[in-house]
Design a protein around this motif. Structure first.
Motif, short mmCIF file in Angstrom:
data_model
loop_
_atom_site.label_atom_id
_atom_site.label_comp_id
_atom_site.label_asym_id
_atom_site.label_seq_id
_atom_site.Cartn_x
_atom_site.Cartn_y
_atom_site.Cartn_z
N ALA A 1 0.81 -1.44 -0.08
CA ALA A 1 -0.24 0.05 -0.19
C ALA A 1 0.73 1.63 -0.24
N GLY A 2 1.89 1.25 0.55
CA GLY A 2 2.67 2.07 1.33
C GLY A 2 3.46 2.44 0.01
N THR A 3 3.54 1.90 -1.30
CA THR A 3 4.44 1.96 -2.32
C THR A 3 3.57 2.19 -3.59
N LYS A 4 3.07 2.46 -3.74
CA LYS A 4 2.97 1.35 -5.59
C LYS A 4 1.24 2.65 -4.96
N ALA A 5 0.42 2.98 -4.44
CA ALA A 5 -0.67 3.87 -4.08
C ALA A 5 0.14 5.48 -3.95
N THR A 6 1.73 5.48 -3.11
CA THR A 6 1.98 6.54 -3.00
C THR A 6 2.24 7.01 -4.31
N THR A 7 2.85 6.15 -5.39
CA THR A 7 3.87 6.58 -7.12
C THR A 7 2.62 6.92 -7.48
N LEU A 8 1.56 6.34 -7.63
CA LEU A 8 0.61 6.49 -8.31
C LEU A 8 0.29 7.94 -8.24
N GLY A 9 -0.06 7.44 -6.68
CA GLY A 9 -0.53 9.39 -6.37
C GLY A 9 -0.29 10.19 -6.44
N SER A 10 1.69 9.81 -7.07
CA SER A 10 2.02 11.19 -6.97
C SER A 10 2.15 11.75 -7.86
N ILE B 1 10.03 16.86 -9.95
CA ILE B 1 10.08 15.86 -9.04
C ILE B 1 9.05 14.14 -8.95
N ALA B 2 8.65 14.70 -10.23
CA ALA B 2 7.69 12.99 -10.32
C ALA B 2 8.67 11.86 -11.35
N LEU B 3 9.04 12.49 -11.93
CA LEU B 3 10.61 11.14 -11.99
C LEU B 3 11.45 10.86 -11.02
N PHE B 4 12.48 11.31 -10.07
CA PHE B 4 12.38 11.91 -9.08
C PHE B 4 11.94 10.15 -8.14
N ILE B 5 10.86 10.98 -7.48
CA ILE B 5 9.63 9.78 -7.13
C ILE B 5 9.88 8.17 -8.02
N VAL B 6 9.55 8.52 -9.00
CA VAL B 6 9.04 6.88 -9.89
C VAL B 6 10.70 6.83 -10.05
N LEU B 7 11.97 6.69 -10.21
CA LEU B 7 13.33 5.85 -10.17
C LEU B 7 13.91 5.64 -8.32
N THR B 8 13.13 6.79 -7.24
CA THR B 8 13.55 6.22 -6.15
C THR B 8 12.51 5.86 -5.07
N VAL C 1 12.92 1.82 -5.59
CA VAL C 1 14.38 1.48 -5.25
C VAL C 1 14.52 0.91 -3.93
N SER C 2 13.90 2.06 -3.03
CA SER C 2 13.96 2.31 -1.99
C SER C 2 12.79 1.36 -0.51
N SER C 3 12.33 1.00 -1.71
CA SER C 3 10.80 -0.02 -0.92
C SER C 3 11.82 -1.63 -1.54
N HIS C 4 12.57 -2.09 -2.90
CA HIS C 4 12.70 -3.33 -2.59
C HIS C 4 14.09 -3.79 -1.74
N ALA C 5 14.95 -2.27 -1.58
CA ALA C 5 16.36 -2.50 -0.25
C ALA C 5 15.07 -3.24 0.77
N LEU C 6 14.00 -1.99 1.64
CA LEU C 6 13.12 -1.94 3.05
C LEU C 6 12.59 -4.03 2.68
N ALA C 7 12.23 -4.13 1.55
CA ALA C 7 11.75 -5.07 0.98
C ALA C 7 12.91 -6.10 1.64
N ARG C 8 13.85 -6.38 1.14
CA ARG C 8 15.38 -7.47 1.02
C ARG C 8 15.45 -7.01 2.52
N ALA C 9 15.57 -5.89 3.78
CA ALA C 9 16.19 -5.93 4.55
C ALA C 9 15.07 -6.60 5.53
N VAL C 10 13.54 -6.28 5.08
CA VAL C 10 12.51 -6.67 5.59
C VAL C 10 12.51 -8.70 6.34
N HIS C 11 13.11 -8.76 5.09
CA HIS C 11 13.05 -10.20 4.61
C HIS C 11 13.67 -11.22 5.54
N GLY C 12 14.63 -10.83 5.45
CA GLY C 12 15.37 -11.30 7.43
C GLY C 12 14.85 -11.72 8.36
#
Lengths: 108, 228, 86, 119
Positions: free
Chosen positions: A38-47, A68-75, A78-89
């Motif tokens: 919820a915190g990644t997909k919906a905020t990206t589309l909403g932004s 700003i929109a391009l920056f949000i789409v790029l970053t 990535v941050s959500s992916h890194a968080l997912a890998r971190a939480v996976h452990g």
């Protein structure tokens, strides 16, 4: 011109509703993976919708808003992916009804 | 119990401070000095952003002092970490994060340069721009597993920036008899990129200095101080 | 943009930010908190863009971009720390 | 509830939290964190001293119609805060390094267990 402005208002409303729903999802979803969803997909589309809507209402702001929109789409993925890998452990974050775990198999 | 006593003590201190501030009363307008800055700063300095005008020219000597405070703190960190390195092995990030660390520092550096160069026009200038440039260094350091290449240039960039800041001040002293006088270069039309005298140059010097010091701290955290 | 419409937008974004912030406060694990922080900073980026629009000063968008950059780096640093990469 | 009051209350709250944390917490890193909170509160307090209700940020561009002396807030505290933020970052970096090295040297990060600091 009026048409573009009306489209901008609609996009603004859509973006704000998506952001509100993503906040609701972050609060109410059962485990951390759903909350991340919820915190990644919906905020990206909403932004993106929000920036585009403001840019249509005020066209001279469009380049900066697009940056700003391009920056949000790029970053944001990535941050959500890194968080997912971190939480996976972390073992206690594992959901109860886990069927299969592809990342576990890929790592081992 | 301990927290409660600390809370009472802190409450006493904060109320003391609040009472002291309240005794000033509600301000009705700008003070004498601030009114001069707001009224005359536009013509005297040629900068749109009054905060940058105050930081760089009116209070430029103080800024030189504060930059040296920053230098002292950064060199203390680097000295401590080079004597006692933290030295911890790091694992490699995943390939998506690695790709981001290759792609994103360029645009971030560009944006930091934009903020530094527009210090007299937009909210920005040397300090925030330097922090943005240092965040590009942080992005590189988050992904690296061994020493980085730019670490040996940081000391050089830092000392050159400090030297040029002081030299720009002495230029005003030699030419117009006033340290850090802004009128040694043409003032130009306020609102354009090439205007406001030496403010862009000093902004660049502050930006390079802040960026190299903050990235020096980050490199020291990551790689243990470097080899002096 | 009419007054009522901007009020609606402010209320929607403020409600989203408040809900994400509540999750940030009541979260139990570090990863959970980082996820909530990620969402809350993204919503507040849009809130700041809206504020800049209502004030009518386009230079404030630079501030928004710096904020977005720093929040991204903060979340990435937290993630790398939790992963054992720092 | 005016914006000035919000600024004052938030700065006082941050300052209070930071001071309580510095005095009551036992872990060294928590003390460093509380220190940064307190310095943020002080920064907001400094900005509050220059705030005037209904005025704009001190950047004179096309959106300011009146004379600048009645349209902008005080730029001097903002200039102070600009430098103070960066110095606060460097000082808290130093604080964290000292905390980490001390805890490694003494084997604990708990302030109560640091016996051999007394000389």
């Amino acid at each position: 011109m009026i048409l573009l402005s009306a489209l901008g208002h609609v996009l603004l409303l859509i973006g704000a509703i998506f952001l509100c729903i993503s906040g609701l999802g972050i609060l109410r979803m059962p485990d951390v993976w759903n909350r991340m969803h919820a915190g990644t997909k919906a905020t990206t589309l909403g932004s993106i919708a929000f920036m585009l809507g403001l840019g249509l209402i005020r066209p001279e702001w469009l380049p900066k808003l697009l940056v700003i929109a391009l920056f949000i789409v790029l970053t944001n993925p990535v941050s959500s992916h890194a968080l997912a890998r971190a939480v996976h452990g972390v073992p206690e974050e594992k959901p109860d009804n886990l069927q299969r775990d592809d990342l576990q198999e890929a790592d081992s | 119990m301990r927290t409660f006593i600390a809370f009472l003590l802190a409450l006493y201190l904060v109320f003391f401070a609040a009472a002291a501030f309240e005794s000033f009363g509600e301000p009705q307008g700008l003070g004498r000095i601030a009114e001069h800055y707001a009224a005359e700063g536009f013509e005297e300095v040629g900068a749109i952003n009054l905060v940058t005008a105050v930081v760089v020219t009116y209070r430029g000597l103080d800024t030189l002092g504060e930059v040296s405070v920053l230098f002292t703190a950064a060199s203390a960190v680097i000295l401590l970490l080079s004597v006692f390195p933290l030295g911890k092995p790091a694992n490699k990030p995943s390939s998506i994060v690695l790709l981001t660390m290759k792609v994103l520092p360029g645009p971030i550096l560009l944006f930091g340069g934009y903020i530094i160069a527009h210090g007299h026009l937009t909210p920005g200038g040397g300090f925030p721009g330097g922090a943005v440039v240092a965040s590009a260094a942080l992005l590189v350091l988050l992904g690296c597993t061994q020493e980085v290449g730019f670490a040996k240039w940081l000391t050089f960039a830092e000392s050159m920036a400090g030297f040029s800041f002081a030299m720009l001040g002495f230029w005003g002293l030699l030419k117009l008899g006033q340290f850090l006088n802004n009128s040694v270069l043409f003032l130009g039309i306020p609102g354009q990129l090439l205007s406001a005298g030496i403010i862009p140059l000093i902004s660049a010097a502050i930006g390079v200095k802040v960026a190299s010091e903050l990235s020096g701290i980050l490199v020291a955290y990551r790689c243990g101080g470097g080899k002096e | 943009m009419s007054n009522t419409f901007s009020l609606i937008l402010l209320v929607l974004l403020g409600a989203g930010f408040a809900m994400a912030f509540i999750r940030l406060v009541i979260a139990r694990t570090a990863g959970d908190r980082a996820v909530a922080l990620d969402g809350a900073t993204l919503i507040s980026v849009d809130l700041m863009v809206l504020m800049a629009f209502l004030m009518g000063r386009s230079m404030l968008l630079d501030v928004v971009l710096v904020y977005a950059l720093l929040s991204f780096l903060g979340v990435l640093a937290i993630a790398r720390y939790l992963e054992g990469g720092l | 509830m005016s914006l000035s009051l919000v600024l004052l209350l938030s700065s006082m709250g941050l300052l209070l939290t930071g001071l309580v944390g510095i005095m009551a917490k036992k872990h060294l890193l928590r003390i460093a964190l509380a220190f940064t909170l307190a310095s943020t509160g002080v920064n907001i307090l400094l900005v509050w001293t220059g705030y005037l209700a209904g005025r704009k940020a001190p950047i004179i561009d096309a959106s300011i119609e009146e004379i600048a002396t009645v349209a902008v807030v005080d730029p001097v505290p903002q200039a102070l805060v600009l430098t103070s933020i960066v110095i606060g970052v460097a000082v808290s970096a130093l604080l964290v390094v000292v905390a980490v090295l001390t805890s490694r040297e003494l084997g604990t990060a708990d302030v109560r267990r640091m016996r051999n600091l007394k000389w």
